[in-house]
Design a protein around this motif. Sequence first.
Motif, PDB file in Angstrom:
ATOM      1  N   TYR A 132       3.126   7.067   0.361  1.00 46.69           N
ATOM      2  CA  TYR A 132       3.493   6.816   1.753  1.00 46.69           C
ATOM      3  C   TYR A 132       4.773   5.971   1.836  1.00 46.69           C
ATOM      4  O   TYR A 132       5.695   6.279   2.597  1.00 46.69           O
TER       5      TYR A 132
ATOM      6  N   ARG B 222       8.445   7.380   3.112  1.00 47.41           N
ATOM      7  CA  ARG B 222       9.010   6.850   4.353  1.00 47.41           C
ATOM      8  C   ARG B 222      10.390   6.228   4.125  1.00 47.41           C
ATOM      9  O   ARG B 222      11.309   6.444   4.904  1.00 47.41           O
TER      10      ARG B 222
ATOM     11  N   TRP C 151      -4.880  -0.904   6.267  1.00 48.63           N
ATOM     12  CA  TRP C 151      -3.926   0.062   5.700  1.00 48.63           C
ATOM     13  C   TRP C 151      -3.653   1.206   6.685  1.00 48.63           C
ATOM     14  O   TRP C 151      -2.519   1.637   6.875  1.00 48.63           O
ATOM     15  N   ASP C 152      -4.725   1.657   7.358  1.00 48.08           N
ATOM     16  CA  ASP C 152      -4.532   2.717   8.360  1.00 48.08           C
ATOM     17  C   ASP C 152      -3.654   2.229   9.511  1.00 48.08           C
ATOM     18  O   ASP C 152      -2.796   2.959  10.003  1.00 48.08           O
TER      19      ASP C 152
ATOM     20  N   LYS D 147      -0.070   2.180   8.445  1.00 51.30           N
ATOM     21  CA  LYS D 147       0.560   3.509   8.460  1.00 51.30           C
ATOM     22  C   LYS D 147       0.828   3.956   9.907  1.00 51.30           C
ATOM     23  O   LYS D 147       1.875   4.530  10.198  1.00 51.30           O
TER      24      LYS D 147
ATOM     25  N   THR E 282       3.847   2.220  11.371  1.00 52.45           N
ATOM     26  CA  THR E 282       5.144   2.584  10.791  1.00 52.45           C
ATOM     27  C   THR E 282       5.315   4.102  10.783  1.00 52.45           C
ATOM     28  O   THR E 282       6.106   4.645  10.010  1.00 52.45           O
ATOM     29  N   SER E 283       4.548   4.763  11.653  1.00 46.06           N
ATOM     30  CA  SER E 283       4.672   6.222  11.765  1.00 46.06           C
ATOM     31  C   SER E 283       5.988   6.555  12.459  1.00 46.06           C
ATOM     32  O   SER E 283       6.647   5.682  13.033  1.00 46.06           O
TER      33      SER E 283
END
Lengths: 299, 427
Positions: free
Chosen positions: B124, B128, B326-327, B330, B333-334
């Motif tokens: 990930y 990114r 952690w989800d 993510k 920072t999507s």
Amino acid sequence: MDAGTKRRRPFGAQPLGILFSAPYLIFVGVVFAYPVIFAVWMSFHDYFFTAPGAQVDRPFVGLDNYVTALTDPDVWRAFGNVGIFLIINVPLTVVLSILLATALDRVVRARTFFRVAFYVPYVTASVAVVAVWLFLFSNTGLINNVLGPLAPNPSWLVNSALAMPTIALFVTWKGLGFYILLYLAALQNVQKELYESVAMDGGGRLRQFFSVTVPGVRPATFLVVLLATITGANLFTEPYLLTSGGGPNGASTSPVLLIYQKGIEQQNPDVAAAIGVVLIIFVLVIALLQRRFVGREES
Amino acid sequence: MRRRILATAVAATGILALSACSGGGGGGGGMDARGPITIWYSNNAAEIAWGQQMVDAWNAANPDQQITAQEIPAGSSSEEVIGAAITAGNAPCLIFNTSPAAVPGFQKQGGLVNLSEFPDGEQYITDRSGDLADQYRSDDGGFYQLPWKSNPVMIFYNKDLFAKAGLDPENPQLSTYDEFLTASRTLKGAGVAPYAINPAPTSEFFQSWFDFYPLYAAQTGGTQLVQDGQATFDDANGEAVADFWRTIYSEQLAGNEQYQGDAFADGQAAMAIVGPWAVSVYKDKVNWGAVPVPTEKGVAADQTWTFSDAKNVGLFTACDNKATAWDVLKFATSEEQDGAWLNETGQMPLRKDLTTTYADYFQANPAYEEFGDQAARTVEVPNVQNSVEIWQAFRDGYSKAVIFGEGDVSTFLSDAKSQIDQLAAGK
């Protein structure tokens, strides 16, 4: 009978006294004694702050942290800086506060106003009054504007020779109100008849001051010298704010500021603790010397 | 009576023991634990606004894994607050304001989770951020921070003051040291501002990030202060940058006394070195323009490097529900949330292909376009142990030799190199 009574009263004749003094004793133990003992322990170990439960070794390292601290030129410089500070601040504090207290003791009109005026800087937060001094002593500040071509270059707070004396002046001015109060209290215990005796012998105000006032407030002088020394050794806020973290180029860094930088910013609390222990010894030695030369009992 | 005292003492000891057990703690949950989490974000108004909408969006979709968010508690610096929270065991799950310089220290404290240990963690982050991500790897190869956003610093200049001094405000000649010094002398000589430029001359460890380091990054084409455990700056490039700044100070084109306020916004300096966060701050105060930082001989704008001034996100070991954290990381920072971030704050998400991913934004906001382009060429602080001590050692020497002109620059560079080499080696 007496011995038996003593056995039944292990806490003395007034056991309730223990209860009343316990909160303070606990406070001193938790806030003062424990941290000092812990700091001494840290200074002999490889120590850094960790998350709870983190498994790390903290081996005994003997005098390593002291060697690191005492071979660091910044540490010597910080102690030198605080020495300069004390040489300026302590005598100035004693002389100004005893003179002002004597004058205030004799003021008849607006006595409260004058006393409050000297006391206000002491109770005002350093952060607030530092801003005023920055305005006064900055390169384009009021003092330099008044001095014109006589203004120092580099200016006060960025001049390596003047930064520490400027801080010493600031701290003297800020703390004066408290020391004046101590002297005012001490002056109440000086017998008025002694002044009359000196006057009858033809002694003027100056003679009265040196022959009666100065010896009469000697215990207060010892206290003022001691407290000013301890306050000076704990110098932190003023260089942190007034000279932007001990500048210029470390000329106004104090040992406590260095402890903060090493211990908190740079995460070396073991070396910081060693500096702290050296600082405690430094203050104790000075206090003992002061006790010997200022606080000795009259024969 | 004695029995009663004994019972009270036993009870008190028990309570103390229990409270000791419940205090602190390093977070009981494993990497797959889920549930409510807490996060901290910066106290900057624009960042708060973004944080609140992000939290609202997550909470609406995840009723069983709610986020509780707050501003990072006040302190002299966020690094100190976070360090104290790690030690106390009450750090939140995520902090959206983690300085890369502090990460090695937090890692040593045992305060940070290695994000590479999540099954998709490594992929990930590298997907990114691309190659930029490598600067944020720790010594053991893991990511203990998620590269989040940067503020690539550039030279802001005041167009009105430039015009008043007879300089071209639309095409200022500032790309070489000689040009920059000539322009600075002209500005100072014309009396349009007390200083041409006025970076903070104070001795905090991080101040070199806004004077020496951006120019060093540009001069070297992207070299970090420390690489492979060795200080890099004791060479002709480091000397050129230090000499440049020493000239600036010796000719009083910059002040060696801290200005109480924002010198650029207040018209006390005609230029400033800042990142795009300042665009929204200056937009109503200064008629500004921006150019890349100068180099000795001049480099094209699209090849100039600079300092990133990045802030990242750390996931802390005190967190009980790390899988949720952690989800959330993510989610926050999507591509969608990074777009919201860019819109709200003008700061650059650390994403590869930033300008093409958000082409519409940069087209609509040309002021940010060059920052977006510059974001692809940023240098981070080296991710090494004793990082803060290294920067403090550098700053102390820089302050003495460059700002106050004591001793010579080459001695400062070689002394600082020896000191920093030792610190980087953990001595």
